[in-house]
Design an enzyme around this catalytic site. Structure first.
Site, PDB file in Angstrom:
ATOM      1  N   ASP A  25      24.872   0.848  -8.966  1.00  9.76           N
ATOM      2  CA  ASP A  25      23.537   1.403  -9.189  1.00  9.76           C
ATOM      3  C   ASP A  25      23.099   0.915 -10.563  1.00  9.76           C
ATOM      4  OD1 ASP A  25      21.288   2.861  -9.745  1.00  9.76           O
ATOM      5  OD2 ASP A  25      22.232   4.835  -9.566  1.00  9.76           O
ATOM      6  N   LYS A  86      15.240  -2.521 -17.081  1.00 13.31           N
ATOM      7  CA  LYS A  86      14.843  -2.589 -15.670  1.00 13.31           C
ATOM      8  C   LYS A  86      13.326  -2.600 -15.498  1.00 13.31           C
ATOM      9  CE  LYS A  86      16.028  -0.232 -11.331  1.00 13.31           C
ATOM     10  NZ  LYS A  86      16.816   0.901 -10.817  1.00 13.31           N
ATOM     11  N   GLU A 159      17.423   2.034  -3.213  1.00 12.83           N
ATOM     12  CA  GLU A 159      18.078   3.217  -3.784  1.00 12.83           C
ATOM     13  C   GLU A 159      17.959   4.467  -2.911  1.00 12.83           C
ATOM     14  OE1 GLU A 159      16.386   3.082  -7.687  1.00 12.83           O
ATOM     15  OE2 GLU A 159      17.606   1.343  -8.217  1.00 12.83           O
ATOM     16  N   ASP A 181      12.960  10.146  -5.093  1.00 14.39           N
ATOM     17  CA  ASP A 181      13.870   9.540  -6.060  1.00 14.39           C
ATOM     18  C   ASP A 181      13.124   9.229  -7.353  1.00 14.39           C
ATOM     19  OD1 ASP A 181      15.592   7.975  -7.528  1.00 14.39           O
ATOM     20  OD2 ASP A 181      15.985   6.507  -5.953  1.00 14.39           O
TER      21      ASP A 181
END
Lengths: 604, 180, 107
Positions: A25, A86, A159, A181
């Site tokens: 992850d 990210k 994800e 999420d």
């Protein structure tokens, strides 16, 4: 020596070829690596017993540090300490003179090492998770980062889908689920139907620039506003950002919290309440609900059709968020798994599946988050693959020339939902040349879009009458050029691969020496069991192995195509094992006849 | 190992699949009325066998087959695409982009509906109301379309499919406006 | 002789079986692997075969087929931690020689 794990009945692979795969992850704030051990998905800890690795990299002139070590530099050397990289994936920016792809690859290398330390061997590959709403550029950039870190990507996995896998297997439920999420920097909503091991994603939506960081920023602005300070330096800003995050975390547990900090050498103390936080974050929270509604609309479902809402991502711990979701869905969201680790665990389960270690069926049918299409006349975008199409998918559409004698056609590939080209993301442009001159409208150009199971697009165009063809694997416009990747690979080979090669070589050498010694001993005691031909083959292989072990020094090999010395030794050892297997079973039969049961055993 | 190795037989199988039309692939009768539950379970059954996640080696070829399966699923699930595919099976190919000849009366109605969409000025409840009206019209059209296929009146089915194309475009345009 | 488990190994096995949701014990076995001889295998067990021997140690059923038993009788299985690694380790009195990684051995 590698310690053993329990396998499913009949799933044992050859020794020395255990298919250990990992799930990663790669988060905005924290990253994790997990694997399946004896049937249980487990997060792998580092030497300090940490499950989470902060996604932070610090670059000093001669040293790159990752994780908690790097985090220490956040306030002392903020300029060279990269956080939340990210958010910049797939964009044409540089941070501390580094490309986001390279920074991410440094985080991935670190995670890979943690995995090796835990597993005692190199994993065969990894499933790396990405936000469901990542576009083609961001996916490609993630894949490139893994390549540079020397990780074979078994699959890019969305994800929320990963989280659903972890939950689905835990509860073996069926029905329609909504995954909410909210990570450190990205927001995804995903609607899935679960049925007998099949995970079918019905619709996704999201925002790749909305996450916990934004809530930290709101608190930061609130504090700055409250104390009325205009000027703030780098170091103070970094420190206050940390204070803001801690405040958010405190407000995820308590009704109010006291905030203490220093600005311009003046100490301040403030009380921030849940109500304050609600007031400043209401807009952002409602924005996520709008995206939830869009996803429901696309799935042609209403809130009542949703069996459970699954919360994923550390930011879903916020009390205000949970209250809002509870009111919206009229039920308590599912939070039985740790929102920080659930994505990595799901990725590990899928990695184990892809490595071939599972017996029961697990099937993931994911979708592409954004429509893909191309530019047509008048600056309009024509959709070829609509959003939420199940992937992999291939779709073709025919186009024609609009001028007499036209011999070339430019194909401009776009991603996004809007009608105007300028409002969509431009992924790539390429030309189909050498179209034979024909009258306008006579040429038939078939453009084929293909999205693979990683969600990555390739496009080809063929003139149907002549077969003239052109194709492109869509490369991220703001990613790295092949030359840059090559030079980074060489760089990392110089630094890291030196060690890895030496280690692999030594491991292969030790195994080979022990194998050769065993065989040489056996040949002395049971020579009569060998045929002449066998003996010649064995002796030749032993000689070749010895030459490899003694003759070659394990320096990095720059042409990546050439097999490494370790690989050659392994190959020869495998061959030697094969050649001697007949001899081995004859010896065993002899031993049994001589001593134990007197019966002939076949292969055990 | 439940993952399939690529035997020659398996590769031949892949080739056969790429040649099949969507109805053949999903083993359903070439009819307009379909059972979406069967469609979905057939999708799962096919993908369990051909999805690149479930096969070792030669990911490229299974990617293509798996993509073909998903492509067919998308086609069959959507009434407009299903109708076009069905017309093709019966020898009535239709290119919606080129073939737009329709009765003036119908085109007039379409223009009116487009104007009504513009007049909502993005007001969500007005858009949703309009969406409902068009949905009802489309539903009637789908019923007639289904009848024409049952009666094997493919020329009429072709005309109705063209009309369906217009309704679909209207509904997409409304959905996009609500989304914004 | 028999196959025995350490308490630690038994408690781990019990956790793993519970998590798996089914299974009646742990299978220990060996398989041939070229000239380096034999390699261990550890598997969950759903059914017992006619040529299996069943032992009980620390409350766990340990199942070994007769052929394998000749090579591993007397083995003690432990669950241990070495560095960051965690997993099962065999102590097998029959072993004369092991390969570097401990997965395969000769008798």
């Amino acid at each position: 020596m590698a310690l053993l794990q329990i396998s499913e009945p009949g799933q044992i692979s050859e020794p020395h070829h255990r298919n250990i795969a990992i799930g990663i992850d790669l988060g905005t704030t924290n990253s994790l690596v997990a694997t399946v051990k004896s049937g249980i998905a487990t997060v792998l800890k580092d030497y300090n017993d940490n499950e989470l690795t902060p996604s932070v990299v610090h670059y000093a002139p001669n040293k790159t540090t990752v994780g908690y070590e790097a985090l220490k530099f956040r306030t002392t050397d903020p300029k060279n300490t990269i956080v939340s990289v990210k958010r910049f994936m797939g964009q044409g920016v540089e941070l501390s003179n580094k490309n986001p792809v390279q920074i991410s690859s440094d985080i991935l290398s670190h995670l890979k090492q943690t995995a090796i330390d835990n597993l005692g061997e190199e994993p065969i590959g990894a499933v790396i998770t990405v936000p469901a709403y990542f576009d083609d550029n961001q996916r490609q950039a993630t894949k490139q980062a893994a390549e540079i870190a020397g990780i074979k990507v078994l699959r890019l996995l969305n994800e929320p889908t990963a989280a659903a896998i972890a939950y689905g297997l835990e509860n073996t439920e069926s029905g329609t689920f909504l995954v909410y999420d909210l990570g450190g920097g990205t927001f995804d909503v995903s609607i899935l139907s679960l049925n007998k091991g099949v995970f079918e994603v019905l619709a996704v939506n999201g925002d790749t620039h909305l996450g916990g960081d934004d809530f930290d920023r709101l608190i930061y602005d609130f504090i700055i506003n409250k104390v009325g300070v205009n000027h703030i330096n780098d170091v103070e800003e970094a420190a206050l950002m940390i204070v803001s995050r801690n405040t958010k975390e405190a407000l995820s547990i308590n009704e109010s919290t006291e905030v203490n900090f220093t600005l311009n050498n003046t100490p301040y103390s403030l009380e921030i309440t849940q109500n304050d936080f609600w007031a400043i974050s209401e807009n952002l929270l409602n924005k996520t609900l709008t995206l939830v509604k869009k996803a429901l609309r696309d799935a042609k479902l209403t809130i009542d059709d949703i069996k459970q809402v699954i919360l994923v991502g550390g930011s879903t711990r916020m009390i205000n968020l949970r209250t809002l979701l509870h009111d919206c869905f009229n039920r308590t969201p599912l939070t039985s798994l740790d929102p920080d680790t659930v994505v990595a665990l799901g990725a590990a389960i899928q990695a184990d599946n892809l490595a071939g270690n599972r017996v029961d069926d697990l099937l993931l049918l994911d979708v592409t988050p954004l429509s893909l299409g191309l530019e047509t006349m008048g600056g309009l975008a024509q959709k070829i693959i609509p959003r939420n199409s199940t992937i992999p998918i291939t779709r073709a559409q025919d186009f024609t020339t609009y001028k007499d004698g036209q011999t070339a056609m430019t194909i401009h590939i776009l991603q996004g939902e809007r009608e105007l080209v300028d409002d969509c993301r431009s992924l790539a442009k390429f030309s189909l040349k050498s179209i034979p001159p024909m009258t306008a409208g006579a040429a038939k150009i078939r453009v084929t879009f293909q999205i693979d199971a990683d969600g990555i697009l390739s496009v080809s165009a063929v003139e149907q009458n002549t077969g003239v063809m052109s194709s492109i694997e869509v490369k991220p416009s703001f990613g790295l050029t092949p030359e840059q990747i090559a030079s980074m690979l060489n760089e990392s080979i110089k630094h890291a691969k030196d060690d890895i090669d030496t280690r692999l070589f030594n491991e292969a050498k030790i195994d080979a020496i022990s194998l050769v010694e065993t065989i040489e001993q056996a040949m002395k005691t049971d020579n009569e069991l060998l045929t002449n031909n066998e003996e010649q083959q064995i002796l030749l292989l032993i000689r070749q192995i010895k030459t490899q072990i003694e003759g070659i020094n394990p320096k990095p090999i720059l042409e990546t195509d050439a097999p490494s010395p370790a690989a050659i030794i392994k190959q020869l050892s495998t061959r030697l094992n094969e050649v001697t297997s007949g001899f081995a079973s004859k010896r065993m039969n002899k031993a049994i006849k001589a001593g134990l049961s007197g019966k002939n055993i076949e292969e055990v | 190992m439940w993952r399939k190795f690529h035997s020659l037989k398996f590769m031949n199988n892949l080739e056969q699949i790429l040649k099949k039309n969507c109805f053949e692939l999903f083993a359903i009768e070439p009819e307009f009325i379909i059972d979406t539950a069967i469609l979905s379970s057939k999708l799962h059954q096919l993908q369990k066998e051909f999805h690149p996640d479930n096969t070792i080696n030669n990911e490229l070829s299974t990617n293509l087959v798996s993509a073909h399966i998903n492509s067919c699923y998308t086609t069959l699930k959507n009434p407009l695409n299903r109708s076009i595919a069905l017309l093709e099976v019966h020898g009535y190919p239709l290119d919606l982009a080129k073939d737009t000849q329709l009765p003036l009366e119908f085109l007039g109605e379409q223009m009116e509906l487009h104007e009504q969409i513009d007049e909502t000025n993005g007001n969500i409840s007005a858009l949703e109301e309009l969406e409902q009206t068009i949905n009802n019209k489309q539903k009637k059209l789908l019923d007639s379309l289904s009848d024409t296929f049952i009666n094997k009146d493919f020329q009429e089915a072709l005309n109705l499919t063209k009309q369906l194309g217009f309704y679909t475009r209207l509904l997409n345009s409304i959905a996009d406006k609500i989304g914004e | 002789m028999a196959i025995t488990l350490t308490t630690n190994a038994a408690s781990r096995i019990s956790t793993f079986i519970k998590n798996r949701g089914k299974g009646i014990g742990l299978r220990l076995g060996v398989k041939t692997t070229g000239c380096s001889g034999l390699a261990y295998k550890l598997e969950f067990v759903d059914s017992i075969n006619s040529d299996d021997e069943v032992f009980e140690s620390e409350g766990i059923q340990v199942i070994v087929d007769k052929k394998s038993l000749q090579y591993i009788d007397g083995t003690r299985l432990d669950y241990t931690r070495e560095g960051l690694q965690e997993g099962f380790k065999f102590t097998n009195p029959n072993v004369k020689d092991e390969c570097g990684c401990g997965e395969s051995f000769t008798v």
